[in-house]
Scaffold this active site. Structure first.
Site, PDB file in Angstrom:
ATOM      1  CE  LYS A 156       0.017  -0.644   4.893  1.00  9.00           C
ATOM      2  NZ  LYS A 156      -0.845  -1.322   5.906  1.00  9.00           N
TER       3      LYS A 156
ATOM      4  CE1 TYR B 245      12.472  31.052   6.475  1.00  4.05           C
ATOM      5  CE2 TYR B 245      12.758  29.279   6.181  1.00  4.05           C
ATOM      6  CZ  TYR B 245      12.869  30.853   5.021  1.00  4.05           C
ATOM      7  OH  TYR B 245      11.750  30.817   4.349  1.00  4.05           O
TER       8      TYR B 245
HETATM    9  C1  PLP Z   1       0.038  -2.116   7.184  1.00  2.00           C
HETATM   10  C2  PLP Z   1      -0.620  -3.244   7.316  1.00  2.00           C
HETATM   11  C3  PLP Z   1       0.302  -4.562   7.176  1.00  2.00           C
HETATM   12  C4  PLP Z   1       2.270  -4.002   6.902  1.00  2.00           C
HETATM   13  O1  PLP Z   1       2.225  -3.553   8.167  1.00  2.00           O
HETATM   14  P1  PLP Z   1       3.552  -3.356   9.007  1.00  2.00           P
HETATM   15  O2  PLP Z   1       3.834  -3.123   9.900  1.00  2.00           O
HETATM   16  O3  PLP Z   1       4.010  -2.392   7.921  1.00  2.00           O
HETATM   17  O4  PLP Z   1       4.487  -5.187   8.727  1.00  2.00           O
HETATM   18  C5  PLP Z   1      -0.608  -5.917   7.579  1.00  2.00           C
HETATM   19  N1  PLP Z   1      -1.703  -5.949   7.307  1.00  2.00           N
HETATM   20  C6  PLP Z   1      -2.881  -4.881   7.294  1.00  2.00           C
HETATM   21  C7  PLP Z   1      -3.824  -5.025   7.681  1.00  2.00           C
HETATM   22  C8  PLP Z   1      -2.124  -4.126   7.186  1.00  2.00           C
HETATM   23  O5  PLP Z   1      -2.585  -2.558   6.978  1.00  2.00           O
END
Ligand code: PLP
Length: 358
Positions: free
Chosen positions: A48, A258
């Site tokens: 994702k 800044y």
């Molecule tokens: C993002 C996500 C993962 C992966 O999690 P990590 O902590 O990045 O390993 C697995 N399962 C679901 C449902 C997620 O939303």
């Protein structure tokens, strides 16, 4: 022609002033370690948010070559971008199906992860008998059906491949992990499904009790260290490089950036780098981040600004305008420096980088 990670085509004369180098060997090696730690369970991959900022298409191709067959995205738009690169693997869409997703979902080979009674109803009506995945909320208080909804038979009649839940605190040694696992074990016999899945990256580190049939790592694939068990096994995947736009000397008493948060106590040599918070190098690195030239660390001085960051280069006398400098982006270290999570450090990396896979 150069191809950027965002799929834009640019003329070869366009100079991309920032570089993200992505190590496909390290990515594949991290997946193999996670797969091995998953014991007999299959090991998938969360891709994702454009593969946590690296480029989902390339991540999917690389991990498919390594043997990964189960991929997870958040939305149908992400699914559409990933599908052409998928090969024989399967794709699950974690946000499930809203009313306005149904057109895309019915036309797609990807499976929705159904999260609520309304999503379940929608899928049963529009796609009776068609395979889906399901999320149960065993305590994270995020997406998923409640234990009571599961016990009340909301899922009856669905054809489920992956029945999953998500751990809230797997990166910590908390009793909550055992509680979520126990509730998952209690609920799953009630629901016919082909495969069970509970563990993210940190959950894999908790041991094979948490692996069930399929694991779903994200962070650790990309070089994040979710728990101490992964240290020494997970390799850095992403390297961030910027260029020196200007080198200059400032006298004792002069300030940098800044709000003049840094004052030189002695004459100081500076390099001004072409990276800033618009690139995801956020203000948390002000006065705490560092660059790396050969084996020398060069501290960030003063505030990070939108497109520029100053570093001290007294220890790098030969560094010149136009030279490339690597930022220290080892995720656990950079997380401590910046106060940002390792996840934010990856997904915040901006659009000005030339993403280069090697
Ligand atoms: C993002 C996500 C993962 C992966 O999690 P990590 O902590 O990045 O390993 C697995 N399962 C679901 C449902 C997620 O939303």
């Amino acid at each position: 022609m150069l191809r950027s990670g965002r799929g834009l085509y640019r003329g070869a004369v366009t100079h991309l002033p920032l570089r993200l180098t992505i190590d496909s060997d390290a990515l594949a090696s991290n997946w193999r370690w996670l797969a091995e730690r998953s014991g007999g369970a299959a090991c998938g991959a969360a891709v994702k948010a454009d593969g946590y900022g690296l480029g989902a298409a390339q991540v999917v191709r690389c991990l498919t070559d390594a043997g990964c067959r189960d991929f997870f995205v958040a939305t149908w738009a992400e699914a559409e971008a990933v599908l052409p690169h998928l090969g024989e693997g399967a794709l699950s869409v974690l946000h499930g199906v809203a009313e306005e997703d149904m057109g895309a979902a019915l036309a797609s080979p990807a499976r929705p992860v159904l999260n609520s009674p309304a999503q379940v109803r929608r899928w049963k009506e529009a796609a009776p008998g068609r395979e889906c995945d399901v999320m149960i909320d065993t305590g994270i208080g995020r997406l998923g059906l409640s234990p009571d909804e599961v016990r009340d038979g909301v899922l009856d009649g669905l054809k489920i491949d992956i029945l999953m839940s998500h751990l809230a605190s797997a990166d910590e040694d908390r009793e909550m992990n055992q509680r979520q696992r126990a509730l998952f074990l209690e609920l799953t016999p009630r629901v016919p499904a082909r495969r069970l899945s509970l563990a993210n990256s940190a959950g894999i580190c908790l041991g094979s009790d948490y692996a069930f049939n399929l694991t779903r790592p994200g962070l650790a694939l990309y070089g994040g260290i979710p728990r101490r068990e992964a240290a020494g096994h997970i390799r850095q995947v992403v390297r961030v490089e910027a260029q020196v736009v200007q080198r200059k000397a400032i006298p004792a008493g002069a300030t940098v950036g800044y709000n003049a948060t840094f004052t030189a106590s002695e004459p100081t040599e500076l390099a001004i780098l072409n990276i800033g918070y618009a690139d995801g190098y956020l203000r948390g690195f002000s006065g705490t981040g560092r660059a790396k030239v050969d084996e020398t660390f060069l501290p960030v001085l003063g505030r990070v600004s939108m497109d520029l960051t100053a570093i001290s280069v007294d220890a790098a006398p030969s560094l010149r305008e136009g030279d490339w400098v690597e930022l220290d982006y080892d995720l656990p270290t950079a997380s401590t420096q910046s106060g940002l999570s390792q996840y934010e450090l990856l997904t915040g990396l901006g659009a000005r980088f030339g993403r280069k896979w090697r």
